[in-house]
Design an enzyme around this catalytic site. Sequence first.
Site, PDB file in Angstrom:
ATOM      1  CG  ASP A  62      16.512   1.436 -12.377  1.00 45.06           C
ATOM      2  OD1 ASP A  62      15.289   1.267 -12.546  1.00 45.06           O
ATOM      3  OD2 ASP A  62      16.982   2.331 -11.649  1.00 45.06           O
ATOM      4  CE1 TYR A  85      14.446   3.917  -4.970  1.00 38.19           C
ATOM      5  CE2 TYR A  85      15.987   2.783  -3.523  1.00 38.19           C
ATOM      6  CZ  TYR A  85      15.120   2.762  -4.600  1.00 38.19           C
ATOM      7  OH  TYR A  85      14.914   1.597  -5.283  1.00 38.19           O
ATOM      8  CB  SER A  90      21.637   8.157 -16.706  1.00 44.90           C
ATOM      9  OG  SER A  90      21.645   8.657 -15.377  1.00 44.90           O
ATOM     10  N   GLY A 116      19.685  12.196 -14.042  1.00 45.72           N
ATOM     11  CA  GLY A 116      18.828  12.770 -13.016  1.00 45.72           C
ATOM     12  C   GLY A 116      17.368  12.842 -13.381  1.00 45.72           C
TER      13      GLY A 116
END
Length: 380
Positions: A169, A221, A124, A119
């Site tokens: 990412d 988002y 992650s 978060g």
Amino acid sequence: MRVAEDFRKLYGAEPEGVWAAPGRVNLIGEYTDVNDGFVLPLALPHTAVAAVSRRTDGLLRVHSADTGEGVVRLDIRTLEPRTGTGWAAYPAGVVWALREAGHPVTGADVHLASTVPTGAGLSSSAALEVVTALALNDLYGFGLTAPRLALLGRRAENAFVGVPCGVMDQMASACCAEGHLLHLDTRDLTTRHVPFDLDAHGLRLLVVDTRVRHALGDGAYAERRAGCEAGARALGVRTLREVDHVQLPDVLGRLGDETVRSYVRHVVTDNHRVRRTVALLDAGDVRAVGPLLTEGHASLRDDLRVSCPELDLVVAAATGAGALGARMTGGGFGGSAVVLVEAADEDTVTGAVAEAFAAAGRTAPRVFRAVPSAGARRLV
């Protein structure tokens, strides 16, 4: 190795191997990857580590040392997108994506342990996806390249989990190199490793985790991504990558919706900031990158509106205490900021941020150095 020992306790056998994939922090270029643009991340030393073995019975067993939950058991033949399985949706989504792409995974036992803060905007979830993809690729001998594994990880997150992220990412986790930034063109996935030796310049890059947890699946988002796509349609281009910075004043004049106009302005200017940053780094003028970070934060705060009071506080306190520049990083609405500082000013800036949070009654942030680290790899 602890993760292998825990695997043996869980599953009663030795793992066939142990793999690691890092989290990432993005120096500059935000929301550009969902518009075929440019990004400039680095891998962190924080990793998701997986001990894995194959199965032949169609069963996927996954366990995390970080959740306090038991082993999650799933039948890979009945995996369906967006059916919920909590954190296990990330490795399960990778298995689903591999099988959807024609790669015959027949099952696996997986034990995971991660040091990537959740978060915090440090990817992650991508680390979980990439480490799972790399392990299964190695064990099953699929021969997939690192960029292909990144694409499978993105498909898992987009289609299976339901988060409409770009590919930055996963590409950062899969492809970064120690001591370097990854200059990534998300349109064609071409990469260039840009040296980033801050110690040689007497500098530090700090990550400030505000401890305000964000969730990219909450719609904000997706709304911004949809707004960018609406801008591209209105301009008659496939993506906002095709809008050159020099055309921006004319382009903005053609957009009637103020929200869409502000989203377009951010994406086009942030693409330009990535190019300017790379040019400065190539010229050895690392300190001049600082103002671009702060400029990028203002754009994310004012045009894209994805900052939050804590992120704004980090930037204001850090730059007020002498930082060369600072900006939020990641999807926003919480998470982390990056701060470029002189090595001699590290403690002063860190202290100023902590004092600002205390004065504002905020939870104390977590601050650590961003050390450009290696991408995904096999450990054992």
